[in-house]
Design an enzyme around this catalytic site. Sequence first.
Site, PDB file in Angstrom:
ATOM      1  N   CYS A   2      -8.954  14.713   5.532  1.00 43.12           N
ATOM      2  CA  CYS A   2      -8.620  14.800   6.958  1.00 43.12           C
ATOM      3  C   CYS A   2      -9.745  14.476   7.794  1.00 43.12           C
ATOM      4  O   CYS A   2     -10.956  14.160   7.203  1.00 43.12           O
ATOM      5  CB  CYS A   2      -8.313  16.075   7.356  1.00 43.12           C
ATOM      6  SG  CYS A   2      -7.254  17.020   6.418  1.00 43.12           S
ATOM      7  N   ARG A  27      -8.523   8.606   8.236  1.00 47.67           N
ATOM      8  CA  ARG A  27      -8.798   9.497   7.364  1.00 47.67           C
ATOM      9  C   ARG A  27      -7.667  10.311   7.152  1.00 47.67           C
ATOM     10  O   ARG A  27      -7.215  11.139   6.304  1.00 47.67           O
ATOM     11  CB  ARG A  27      -9.817  10.675   7.556  1.00 47.67           C
ATOM     12  CG  ARG A  27     -11.260   9.962   7.832  1.00 47.67           C
ATOM     13  CD  ARG A  27     -12.080  11.014   8.214  1.00 47.67           C
ATOM     14  NE  ARG A  27     -12.532  11.854   7.197  1.00 47.67           N
ATOM     15  CZ  ARG A  27     -13.586  11.694   6.199  1.00 47.67           C
ATOM     16  NH1 ARG A  27     -13.986  10.579   6.211  1.00 47.67           N
ATOM     17  NH2 ARG A  27     -13.577  12.654   5.511  1.00 47.67           N
ATOM     18  N   TRP A  75      -4.203  14.715   6.663  1.00 52.69           N
ATOM     19  CA  TRP A  75      -3.462  13.899   5.610  1.00 52.69           C
ATOM     20  C   TRP A  75      -3.030  15.208   4.657  1.00 52.69           C
ATOM     21  O   TRP A  75      -3.895  15.804   4.122  1.00 52.69           O
ATOM     22  CB  TRP A  75      -4.534  12.989   4.923  1.00 52.69           C
ATOM     23  CG  TRP A  75      -3.965  12.071   3.949  1.00 52.69           C
ATOM     24  CD1 TRP A  75      -2.781  11.280   4.440  1.00 52.69           C
ATOM     25  CD2 TRP A  75      -3.919  12.114   2.695  1.00 52.69           C
ATOM     26  NE1 TRP A  75      -2.384  10.624   3.170  1.00 52.69           N
ATOM     27  CE2 TRP A  75      -3.097  11.037   1.980  1.00 52.69           C
ATOM     28  CE3 TRP A  75      -5.023  12.593   1.581  1.00 52.69           C
ATOM     29  CZ2 TRP A  75      -3.066  10.686   0.644  1.00 52.69           C
ATOM     30  CZ3 TRP A  75      -4.966  12.058   0.232  1.00 52.69           C
ATOM     31  CH2 TRP A  75      -4.148  11.055  -0.160  1.00 52.69           C
ATOM     32  N   ASN A  99     -11.374  20.147   6.130  1.00 58.92           N
ATOM     33  CA  ASN A  99     -11.276  18.721   5.469  1.00 58.92           C
ATOM     34  C   ASN A  99     -11.580  19.015   3.761  1.00 58.92           C
ATOM     35  O   ASN A  99     -12.647  19.906   3.491  1.00 58.92           O
ATOM     36  CB  ASN A  99     -12.096  17.793   5.761  1.00 58.92           C
ATOM     37  CG  ASN A  99     -12.008  16.267   4.945  1.00 58.92           C
ATOM     38  OD1 ASN A  99     -11.132  16.251   4.471  1.00 58.92           O
ATOM     39  ND2 ASN A  99     -13.135  15.537   5.233  1.00 58.92           N
ATOM     40  N   LYS A 484      -0.732  -4.323  -2.607  1.00 58.33           N
ATOM     41  CA  LYS A 484      -0.560  -4.525  -1.332  1.00 58.33           C
ATOM     42  C   LYS A 484       0.851  -4.590  -0.571  1.00 58.33           C
ATOM     43  O   LYS A 484       1.132  -3.785   0.308  1.00 58.33           O
ATOM     44  CB  LYS A 484      -1.192  -5.975  -1.020  1.00 58.33           C
ATOM     45  CG  LYS A 484      -2.585  -5.745  -1.072  1.00 58.33           C
ATOM     46  CD  LYS A 484      -3.210  -5.329   0.293  1.00 58.33           C
ATOM     47  CE  LYS A 484      -4.535  -4.703   0.058  1.00 58.33           C
ATOM     48  NZ  LYS A 484      -4.907  -3.792  -0.940  1.00 58.33           N
ATOM     49  N   GLU A 487       2.068  -0.847  -0.653  1.00 59.31           N
ATOM     50  CA  GLU A 487       1.324  -0.146   0.330  1.00 59.31           C
ATOM     51  C   GLU A 487       2.105  -0.342   1.556  1.00 59.31           C
ATOM     52  O   GLU A 487       2.121   0.876   2.308  1.00 59.31           O
ATOM     53  CB  GLU A 487      -0.108  -0.621   0.040  1.00 59.31           C
ATOM     54  CG  GLU A 487      -1.157   0.478   0.311  1.00 59.31           C
ATOM     55  CD  GLU A 487      -2.411  -0.152   0.134  1.00 59.31           C
ATOM     56  OE1 GLU A 487      -2.679  -1.138  -0.118  1.00 59.31           O
ATOM     57  OE2 GLU A 487      -3.406   0.640   0.387  1.00 59.31           O
ATOM     58  N   HIS A 503       8.175  -7.900 -23.825  1.00 59.02           N
ATOM     59  CA  HIS A 503       8.089  -6.474 -24.387  1.00 59.02           C
ATOM     60  C   HIS A 503       8.524  -5.746 -23.345  1.00 59.02           C
ATOM     61  O   HIS A 503       8.484  -4.270 -23.563  1.00 59.02           O
ATOM     62  CB  HIS A 503       6.387  -6.313 -24.533  1.00 59.02           C
ATOM     63  CG  HIS A 503       5.833  -7.201 -25.391  1.00 59.02           C
ATOM     64  ND1 HIS A 503       5.999  -7.213 -26.938  1.00 59.02           N
ATOM     65  CD2 HIS A 503       4.866  -8.337 -25.171  1.00 59.02           C
ATOM     66  CE1 HIS A 503       5.388  -8.274 -27.432  1.00 59.02           C
ATOM     67  NE2 HIS A 503       4.564  -8.807 -26.465  1.00 59.02           N
TER      68      HIS A 503
HETATM   69  C1  AGP Z   1      -6.255  -0.624  -1.095  1.00 60.54           C
HETATM   70  O1  AGP Z   1      -5.638  -1.206  -0.201  1.00 60.54           O
HETATM   71  C2  AGP Z   1      -6.052   0.945  -0.968  1.00 60.54           C
HETATM   72  N1  AGP Z   1      -5.891   1.482   0.148  1.00 60.54           N
HETATM   73  C3  AGP Z   1      -6.538   1.907  -2.166  1.00 60.54           C
HETATM   74  O2  AGP Z   1      -6.100   1.769  -3.211  1.00 60.54           O
HETATM   75  C4  AGP Z   1      -8.301   1.833  -2.315  1.00 60.54           C
HETATM   76  O3  AGP Z   1      -8.708   0.824  -2.705  1.00 60.54           O
HETATM   77  C5  AGP Z   1      -8.721   3.142  -3.014  1.00 60.54           C
HETATM   78  O4  AGP Z   1      -8.124   4.084  -2.449  1.00 60.54           O
HETATM   79  C6  AGP Z   1     -10.083   3.028  -3.421  1.00 60.54           C
HETATM   80  O5  AGP Z   1     -10.762   3.327  -2.042  1.00 60.54           O
HETATM   81  P1  AGP Z   1     -12.462   2.991  -2.129  1.00 60.54           P
HETATM   82  O6  AGP Z   1     -12.695   1.655  -2.615  1.00 60.54           O
HETATM   83  O7  AGP Z   1     -12.828   3.414  -0.817  1.00 60.54           O
HETATM   84  O8  AGP Z   1     -12.865   4.090  -3.061  1.00 60.54           O
END
Ligand code: AGP
Length: 604
Positions: A2, A27, A75, A99, A484, A487, A503
Amino acid sequence: MCGIFAASLQQQVANQLLSGLESLEYRGYDSAGMAVLNAAGQLQLVRVAGKVANLRQRLAEQGVHGQLGIAHTRWATHGGATQANAHPHLYQGLAMVHNGIIEQQALLAQAPELAQQPWLSDTDSERLLRWLALGWRQASDKLLYLQQQLASVQGQYSLVLIDQQQPDCLWAARSGSPLVLGRSEQGAYLASDSQALQPWCHERALLDEGAVLQLQGQEWQLRDAQGQQQEPKWQGFSQQQQRVDRNGYAHYMHQEIHQQPEVLASSWQQLMTNGKPRLERLGSGAEQLLKQVKEVQILACGSSHHAALIAKYWYEAHLQLPVRVEIASEYRYRQSVCQADTLLMVISQSGETADTLAALRHARQQGYLASLGICNQAESSLAQEVDYLLLTQAGPEISVASTKALLCQLQALAWLQLAFAYVRQAPNWQHWADQLDALPESISHSLSHEQQIRQWALDLPLLPCCLVLGRGPSYPLAQEAALKLQEICYRPVLAFAGGELKHGPLALLEPGMVVIVLAGEPHLANKMAANIAEVQARGAEVWLLSEGQLPVIANRQLNLAEQDPWLAPLRLLPLVQLLAYHRALSQGELIDQPRNLAKSVTVE
Ligand code: AGP
């Protein structure tokens, strides 16, 4: 995970709290709230489900008045994204924002009387507040009490607390989650990151791990983890922390995709000097370290993990350097083997990913030669904790879906390949340097295909699911493409290595389905052509993004001119980023802040 923003000012505080929260929304953004105390000790609480914009709207209807306040954007980890679970939480005249994650069972076991109480929320944060409230009123030294009470808390936190009975005071503590103190002529501030403070403060100081702070008016008392008085380590703000504008782009993600040539070019200038790798960028003694390394272990999460997987192909093929790659959340909980002279590498854009940090701390006990971090945030926990640091220069990345930060990680990993080669006097380093030098222009060229990719995005059927295939380094690239699309488009997109198709995944294919194929490796062209034939034989369509020709006719094809295949995944990456972006745009999604996600995953 958060965002926290709090302030004690000589003017009304609510507007600044709102602005602070807006810059912390990366965040988390599923609920928001603030509590403001006026001089008479009246506590005004406003909480909403949803984004900070909802909070702003609510405050326009129901004003709050006062010069001291705490605010939070959440969050959800414990309990849904509801108003009741939004922070601040209240109990017996105390209000708190938190947080992190608290092991609440352990907490309640220590205070069984708490377990009997009716709760107002489902959050661990409310349990923590009541734990802190137990002896609060009796405590004459609140700071000492706070530190003692927190000593038996398991988990991670940064928190800020206010008390109706002391309307000029604010208390804060951190362990495992960041908190930054800021100051200006108007007053004092606390926030989860420096960037949120920058518009208001001329100086900031990171609180150390285990520190507790009391702010009374403009006076602060800071104690370190051992309870010793400390002076804040004040610093100014760097250029990079200035507020980021979208400059006419509808979304940060789109802007960040298009910033890639520029950030790669400026990063490259900082990585090289007189045509040679600037090894001192890593820290002193780097040359000796790189000479000594016999194996590499890389730990990361999400897109950063995909970067690591691509580097594994490179280092083993080009340097004959064995590389193991593991997801940080797996590594941290298992017994692993560390060979002599193994370099530990940790990759994280934010440098605050909880699993990556925990994996780094766990790995420290295993006897690695040294730790090397690749990170985009100079002030992050990761940047502070590693022995050697390669700071990427992507600039602030606001969109939750990582684009430019990932490409800069890949550039950094490629630069490390040439740095390894350089110190070992391997002949190829100059050739690799030339290719990296040309990379920004190649990325511009990839981006020039945006209109074609946009049309693909509009036509792409993603239901019931979509497959992405790759081989060699294009396999982790396929994983990144799938991530991507998942997400920001909220569709099941699955990535497979081409050779794995028969497989199991072949069973998913049906007429009308689209399989996206990524192919940047000429030596695997025939193998991938065979996979494409398998897909087409089942009535599914193949949409091919490639570098160099494949002996096959795909249903759709975008082919980049063939170059040395080493950096092909980097040149193909903008195409998959644009595909995901335009697809999400066509679906009308909230691109920069996808549902249920957050930019920086600071909790487990
Ligand atoms: C990427 O698009 C994501 N938002 C996520 O997978 C991200 O790469 C992952 O949370 C790792 O974050 P970081 O590189 O800040 O450790």
